[in-house]
Structure formats: C-alpha cells, structure tokens
Design an enzyme around this catalytic site. Structure first.
Site, short mmCIF file in Angstrom:
data_model
loop_
_atom_site.label_atom_id
_atom_site.label_comp_id
_atom_site.label_asym_id
_atom_site.label_seq_id
_atom_site.Cartn_x
_atom_site.Cartn_y
_atom_site.Cartn_z
N GLY A 72 0.79 -1.22 0.00
CA GLY A 72 0.00 0.00 0.00
C GLY A 72 0.82 1.27 0.00
O GLY A 72 0.46 2.24 -0.67
N ASN A 152 -7.68 4.03 8.97
CA ASN A 152 -7.02 2.86 9.55
C ASN A 152 -7.01 2.87 11.08
O ASN A 152 -6.85 1.82 11.70
CB ASN A 152 -5.58 2.77 9.04
CG ASN A 152 -4.79 4.04 9.28
OD1 ASN A 152 -5.18 5.11 8.81
ND2 ASN A 152 -3.69 3.94 9.99
N GLY A 201 -2.09 -6.63 0.18
CA GLY A 201 -2.45 -8.02 0.38
C GLY A 201 -2.60 -8.46 1.82
O GLY A 201 -3.50 -9.23 2.16
N HIS A 202 -1.73 -7.96 2.70
CA HIS A 202 -1.71 -8.51 4.06
C HIS A 202 -2.82 -7.98 4.95
O HIS A 202 -2.94 -8.38 6.11
CB HIS A 202 -0.34 -8.29 4.71
CG HIS A 202 -0.06 -6.88 5.13
ND1 HIS A 202 -0.04 -6.50 6.45
CD2 HIS A 202 0.22 -5.78 4.42
CE1 HIS A 202 0.25 -5.21 6.54
NE2 HIS A 202 0.41 -4.74 5.31
N THR A 238 11.16 -7.83 -11.52
CA THR A 238 10.57 -9.15 -11.71
C THR A 238 9.35 -9.32 -10.80
O THR A 238 9.41 -9.01 -9.61
CB THR A 238 11.60 -10.25 -11.39
OG1 THR A 238 12.72 -10.08 -12.27
CG2 THR A 238 11.01 -11.63 -11.58
N CYS A 326 2.38 1.72 11.75
CA CYS A 326 3.50 2.45 11.16
C CYS A 326 4.05 3.53 12.09
O CYS A 326 5.11 4.09 11.83
CB CYS A 326 3.08 3.08 9.83
SG CYS A 326 2.51 1.86 8.63
#
Length: 396
Positions: A72, A152, A201-202, A238, A326
């Site tokens: 994010g 959040n 994703g997490h 990649t 954070c």
C-alpha cells in the site's frame, strides 16, 4: 486464558491456509520468470494474469488497469508522485485530509518541498470529510484529490462516492487509499468515480510484500520504478509471482465471504463497544458509530497512558494497538485523534481493537473484563484520576 487473542487486524492479518497452499507451487515447481519467453515460464505468467483478473473483477475494473506493487505505501507514493509530475503543467495544487495514513501525508510533505501546494482538509468529530469542503477547496490549478476510503485508526468510512463525483465534475483526478477498506466493504471504481486506488495483500489475509495500484485507463501516470518492461512498462522489477498468486486467492476468498464476514465482525464489534461503554466509566468511542469498518473498535480512556495499557494487555495474551502500526515507535499522540478534536492527554489513552471473523463472543467478554481490571489498576496509580475523584467528591 491460554489462547492468544489477536485483535490487531488493522495492522496485519493472518495469511489464510488456502492462500499459503495456492502460493507454494510458485516457490518450487513453477518458479519461472513470467517475463521469459520459454514455455516453462508460461505457468507463472498465466497465474499472474489470473490473479490480476480476480482483483479487477472485485473492483468492477479491467485487468489492464491493475498494477502490482510491493504494498500500500508504494501504491500511495506512486499515485501521488507520478500524478503530480504528469499533471504539473495544469497546476501544483493537491487536496487531502488531515487524517490520511502517513504514506499519503509524508508523500504530500515531500511534494511540498518540490513546490506543490497541499490543502489539508479538517474532519468533523467523527473523522468524516465533508464533501462540500472538498468542493470549496478545488481551484483552477487543482490536479489531484486524495481521500482515504476508510480510516485505519478510527474506522470511519468516508463519503467516497460523493467526493469522486465532485472531483470528476471539476475535472480533477481522484485517488483513494483503500488499504483498510478493500476486501472489507464493496468497492466499485466506476460508481465512485475513482481514478486511482491503493490496496495491500496482508490486510485481507494475504501475504505481506504485495499490493496493487488501480489506474483508470487513459490516466496519464508515469513509471514509478524504472528498469524493465514489467507491468506494461509502468513498474519495473521481476514480478513477485507467489505474492501475486496469494493476493489473488485472498481477494477471491474475501469477496466470496464479504457479507458473512461483515455481519460477524459487526456483531463482535458492537458487542465489545457496548460492554466496554457500560462497564468502564470515562471512556469515549472514536470514529463514527455506524459509518465505520465492521472490525474497528477505537476507544479513549481518560486518566491513563496507552503504552502501559498495551503492555498489560500483552501480558494477558491480548494483541492490540494504540493506532497505526507504522507509528508504533512514536511517543506522539495519534494525528488522527488530534484531528477529531481530542486533547493530547485523552488521545494518549486510546486503544484500537480490530477483530476478525475468527474471534468469538467469549473472547470479547475476556477482553472487556481484562480491560476493566487494567483500567482500574492504572487509574489507581494516576495522580490525575485522584485529583478528578477529589474534585467530584468536593462538588457533591
């Protein structure tokens, strides 16, 4: 209670077993680089494409509008910095709010050093941005509005659809940080007039280290990481194939169970809030009471210090936080709580509990009962609370 009670799902979530299972073959069996042209790599490329299609469908987007990132924070940085650079010929004015995640706020501060002007909108006592404020703040040189989908820390869900409509009526790009909302509430990029959207994703029982940025087709956004031609030449490096596969599986599970999970989490959330408010005096619910994420409980307790409360909860086997993960190393009170009008001393005594559908009512009872004892212990050691009680007795 011997069992660990995890109530910090806003910080990160447990990776679902189905997600781990889906990822494993791409570490060992199908480990080819999806950018390679030989047939062995085709399985990796196919898996990335499939995950991209799942995520696009969850937003009502096209698969070529989804760009994978490392999470994010990268997505937020990319959206703001690249949009600022691409549209600077039109202007250098950006609108955001005072309660955004630091991935937005610190990026805005970095842009200010480069000559951009940022308007930081106030919020009301519930942490809500008023759409009319957004409209009033738009100028001829406004190039971007970035307002988070849901906060959040306090869980307040913003009027994103209305803000997006205002942005499009004025011809201004609209980005939303949906890291906390995505996978927890329905999101339709067309209905909300969203041009860019960040997700991770997490936060949805997927792996760490993977996210995406939705970029509406036709938006002039430049590359953020330069190098190879991956992600249609917009994000070099990649591809994290196992992470992408896991993210796709997590999204598939999240949206298949969205209504059921939302109902379960709301029941747990409301039960815990009611029990705390009933049994622990001098506390305050932060955020909107109904327009909030189904898993979020944020409460301030007067006359105590939050860090001591967290340590005692940890000893009792309860994982919680005082705000954003954070900023967990910071001694400063939450910028979100200050923005909604809490004084420093009350903001310091705040607790964020974020549930999941795996939690139980028995755990909510244990948490509330344990918290009640901890608050009593801490207040008994507080000179401020002692003075408050003396004043109350005197006024009787």
């Amino acid at each position: 209670m011997d069992k660990l009670i995890y109530l910090d799902n806003a910080a990160t979530t447990k990776t679902a077993p189905e997600v781990v299972e889906a990822m494993l073959p791409y570490f060992t069996t199908y480990y080819g680089n999806p950018s390679s042209i030989y047939s062995f790599a085709a399985e990796s490329k196919k898996a990335v494409t499939h995950a991209r299609e799942i995520i696009a469908a969850s937003l009502g987007a096209k698969s070529n509008e989804i760009y994978f990132t490392a999470g994010g924070s990268e997505s937020d940085n990319w959206a703001l910095k690249a949009a600022a650079e691409a549209y600077e010929s039109k202007g250098k004015h950006i609108i955001t709010s005072k309660i955004e995640h630091h991935a937005i706020l610190h990026t805005c501060q970095a842009l200010e050093k480069k000559g951009y002007e940022i308007t930081y909108l106030d919020v009301d006592e519930y942490g809500m941005v008023r759409p009319e404020q957004v409209k009033e703040a738009i100028r001829e040189d406004t190039i971007l509005i970035t307002i988070m989908f849901a906060n959040n820390e306090i869980g307040t869900i913003q009027p994103v659809e209305e803000i997006g409509r205002i942005a499009h009526e004025k011809g201004v790009l609209f980005h939303t940080d949906a890291v906390q909302a995505y996978g927890h509430v329905p999101v339709d990029v067309d209905a909300c007039n969203i041009d860019m959207l960040s997700a991770s994703g997490h936060k949805v029982n997927g792996p760490k280290g993977i996210g995406f940025l939705y970029i509406r087709k036709g938006i002039k956004i430049r590359s953020f990481i330069h190098g190879g031609a991956q992600e249609r030449s917009r994000r070099a490096g990649t591809e994290n194939v196992p992470g992408i596969v896991g993210f796709g599986k997590a999204v598939e599970l999240a949206f298949a169970q969205l209504k059921q999970r939302e109902e379960k989490e709301t029941e747990l959330r409301d039960y815990l809030i009611k029990k705390i408010e009933k049994e622990i005096p001098h506390c305050r619910l932060n955020g909107h009471r109904t327009q909030r994420l189904s898993n979020n409980v944020n409460i301030s307790f007067r006359f105590i210090e939050g860090e001591s409360m967290l340590i005692k909860l940890d000893f009792a086997g309860i994982c919680a936080s005082s705000g954003s993960a954070c900023t967990s190393g910071s001694l400063d009170p939450s910028h979100v709580l200050l923005a909604i009008g809490l004084p420093h001393e009350i903001a310091h005594g705040s607790l964020r509990l974020t549930v999941s559908q795996e939690n139980t009512m028995e755990e909510m009872d244990y948490v509330a009962d344990t918290l009640k004892k901890i608050i009593e212990e801490l207040r008994n050691m507080s000179p401020l609370y002692e003075d408050f009680i003396k004043k109350q007795d005197k006024d009787k």
